[in-house]
Design an enzyme around this catalytic site. Structure first.
Site, PDB file in Angstrom:
ATOM      1  N   GLU A 413       0.770  -1.295  -0.085  1.00 52.08           N
ATOM      2  CA  GLU A 413      -0.126  -0.130   0.006  1.00 52.08           C
ATOM      3  C   GLU A 413       0.820   1.180  -0.042  1.00 52.08           C
ATOM      4  O   GLU A 413       0.788   2.239   0.871  1.00 52.08           O
ATOM      5  CB  GLU A 413      -0.955   0.061   1.154  1.00 52.08           C
ATOM      6  CG  GLU A 413      -2.029  -1.128   1.019  1.00 52.08           C
ATOM      7  CD  GLU A 413      -3.143  -1.135   1.774  1.00 52.08           C
ATOM      8  OE1 GLU A 413      -3.698   0.290   2.254  1.00 52.08           O
ATOM      9  OE2 GLU A 413      -4.011  -1.991   1.925  1.00 52.08           O
ATOM     10  N   GLY A 414       1.746   1.238  -0.847  1.00 53.32           N
ATOM     11  CA  GLY A 414       2.813   2.361  -0.977  1.00 53.32           C
ATOM     12  C   GLY A 414       4.162   2.175  -0.210  1.00 53.32           C
ATOM     13  O   GLY A 414       3.903   2.054   0.997  1.00 53.32           O
TER      14      GLY A 414
END
Ligand SMILES: Cc1cc2nc3c(=O)[nH]c(=O)nc-3n(C[C@H](O)[C@H](O)[C@H](O)COP(=O)(O)OP(=O)(O)OC[C@H]3O[C@@H](n4cnc5c(N)ncnc54)[C@H](O)[C@@H]3O)c2cc1C
Length: 594
Positions: A413-414
């Site tokens: 997620e990043g």
């Protein structure tokens, strides 16, 4: 324009479209970069409404009972599978549709309540919390946020009950951290009723067990030769949907099914588009804002487990005729885990409350929460691992599993590096734009603009920097901390302004500097959340006549350690060995054979 310039231009255009489309609202974290402390958004410490609290308590009781009886994290890891019975049970308790409106079969809970649920699952089993996140926090999030009434009515009831599962498919071989580089194609069919999707996705949680996937694909922009990304609802029973690998064997969160799939001429009805066509990247990033918030909750839960395990062992294991808890170097670790767990919970709660209050802008805070909690959790696990010594290394204890499980958090997620740079650049954009205006007016004065405008803008900026913001607290014993926080925000703003004036545009590529600015900003936000929670707990303790608790000591320690770190990050902006770091890396990278 040479190829490099063209690429750079494209990157800037993508970033602009992605981050700054629409008006810029001043969120809490953006305010910090401008030397403001927007207290209304963080104080008093948010509480779940009484009506919802009663409902949440009921759900938590049911959830705990179910997890106690049916969730075996070690077995899930060993078998690399979450049993269907566990998934069904989570559905029955309401976990799989926690925040979906009741009219679509959900529980209608707020983000704050949802975070409490995920903290509980995160305490016990990372595979299960990631599975729930993939299904609910991101898998069905685009449908919840951007779906039409018809889409929601059609898909949500079964997704909320767990009869069907969701997934979120953004990542591809060429689009990892560079999410905007999605290559999967979606071209309109000749009759205009469908889109034909082609391409491959990888590393997708739940890919092979999902009944509905939110898929990002590239669509043509009508009337131009450009393309942009659009979000589609895709079902695996659509002809041409092919699972290439259902469960990629992996290091941690082994119970989750991380897969690869291909779409080969898959005909997706245009009714399955989620959100505005061409705005898929914005859809994806908004979805990830929610995912990062529950990520924070899961990490908080895991950090609390670290604390419990550390206390248990330090109070029982004896060496040198003493329990380990008698040694200062062990105490130091335990105290820090307690302080960090306290901060992680406070930060998660406040970030979730931003979402619940319908604030427009919390992109920076969710990124901060994700980076901060995942980095702190990694430290917590490392510390508790050390306290357990050799025993931690063996599979009969949960620590090696927890360590394997936690490693994905800094990547998924990043990646934290990407988010760190993002935090600094988005945060600096506000003051940066003002300086650019001053600079542009000075170097290119026109008759209309002239120096007068530059002077006004300059005065405005300097005026903003001379005031130390007020940090209001209720408890007299916290005034000193509040004053220190105010002064650090002021120093931070001065440091940001100085960096912008000194480096100007090249700052966009100076990631070592960005990292210090982002780290200082994250600690300022974390300290704010801790102060807010600490203040509210002191107030209620005073009302009830109770004395100081371990939590208050942990909060106190966190503020001291956080303030020290902030001073350290700011000092590093001018006193560092960055040139030497970069020269060494460059040399090593260009001489791989040596
Ligand atoms: C178990 C698991 C589950 C996942 N689940 C999903 C899912 O459900 N849906 C989905 O869409 N994706 C999912 N992913 C994909 C995940 O989001 C990506 O792995 C992540 O975004 C990183 O992309 P990448 O692996 O291609 O790494 P890369 O983009 O190749 O990056 C590798 C490293 O390079 C560094 N780096 C990259 N860019 C920069 C930069 N600009 N500045 C500084 N450093 C940089 C970072 O350290 C980064 O960790 C999952 C991944 C895993 C491992």
């Amino acid at each position: 324009m040479n190829k490099l310039d063209a690429q750079r231009q494209k990157e800037i255009q993508q970033a602009e479209e992605l981050l700054f489309a629409g008006p810029q609202a001043l969120g809490f974290a953006k305010g910090l970069f401008q030397g403001h402390f927007v207290s209304d958004w963080v104080m008093p410490y948010p509480r779940i409404s009484e009506a919802q609290n009663a409902e949440l308590d009921g759900t938590l009781t049911k959830l705990r009972q179910f997890l106690d009886e049916h969730l075996d994290a070690a077995e899930i890891d060993r078998n690399a599978d979450i049993p269907r019975g566990v998934i069904d049970g989570l559905g029955r308790v309401g976990v799989l549709g926690m925040t979906a409106p009741k009219e679509y079969g959900g529980s209608g809970f707020s983000q704050m309540a949802n975070c409490k649920i995920l903290e509980e699952i995160g305490r016990r089993c990372a595979s299960t919390s990631v599975f729930v996140n993939a299904h609910h926090s991101i898998g069905i999030r685009a449908l919840l946020l951007f779906g039409t009434h018809e889409q929601k009515q059609r898909w949500l009831p079964k997704l909320c009950s767990g009869e069907q599962l969701g997934a979120f498919a953004l990542t591809e071989k060429e689009a990892g951290s560079d999410a905007a580089n999605v290559q999967m194609q979606a071209r309109p069919s000749e009759d205009g009723l469908h889109f034909i999707l082609n391409g491959e996705k990888r590393y997708i949680t739940n890919a092979a067990i999902a009944d509905v996937l939110t898929v990002m694909a590239r669509t043509p922009v009508p009337g131009s030769d450009k393309t942009s990304i659009t979000a589609f609802l895709v079902a695996p029973d659509m002809p041409g949907f092919e699972i290439i690998e259902a469960r990629m064997p992996k290091m941690g969160i082994r119970g989750t099914a991380t897969g690869r799939f291909a779409l080969r001429d898959v005909k997706v009805p245009k009714e399955n588009i989620l959100g505005p066509p061409g705005k898929g990247l914005k859809v994806a990033l908004t979805v990830l804002d929610f995912g990062r918030t529950t990520f924070g909750a899961c990490c908080t839960g895991a950090a609390k487990t670290c604390l419990r395990l550390a206390i248990e062992h330090a109070n029982t294991r004896k060496q040198f005729n003493k329990t380990l808890g008698n040694f200062h170097l062990v105490q130091k670790k335990i105290a820090r885990i307690a302080a960090d767990a306290y901060a992680m919970e406070a930060m998660t709660t406040i970030t979730a409350a931003f979402i619940d209050r319908g604030l427009e802008d919390y992109m920076l805070e969710t990124a901060m929460l994700k980076v901060f909690t995942t980095e702190r959790l990694w430290e917590c696990i490392n510390d508790v691992f050390q306290i357990y010594g050799g025993s931690a290394y063996f599979v009969d204890l949960p620590l090696e599993r927890m360590m394997r499980d936690a490693r994905i958090n800094q990547i998924g997620e990043g990646a934290n590096e990407v988010l760190t740079s993002f935090i600094a650049l988005v945060g600096m954009r506000g003051p940066g734009m003002e300086f650019k205006e001053i600079y542009d007016t000075m170097v290119k004065p026109t008759r209309e603009q002239g120096f007068a405008k530059a002077w006004t803008a300059g005065k405005h900026r300097l005026g903003a920097t001379v005031r130390v913001p007020e940090v209001p607290v209720q408890s007299a014993e916290l005034r000193s901390f509040a004053n220190q926080l105010g002064r650090l925000i002021w120093r931070f703003n001065v440091a940001v302004n100085r960096a912008l004036i000194t480096y100007r545009e090249p700052i966009l590529d100076m990631q070592l500097l960005q990292e210090r600015i982002a780290n200082a900003a994250m600690d300022l936000f974390a300290s704010t959340c801790v102060l807010s929670r600490y203040d509210s707990e002191l107030q209620s303790a005073q009302r009830n006549g109770s004395s100081s608790s371990p939590d208050q000591l942990a909060a106190n320690l966190f503020l001291r350690q956080s303030f020290r770190r902030i001073r350290h990050f700011l000092a590093g902006l001018t006193d560092n060995e960055d040139k030497s770091v970069l020269a060494t890396a460059k040399s090593v990278l260009s001489n791989p054979g040596d």
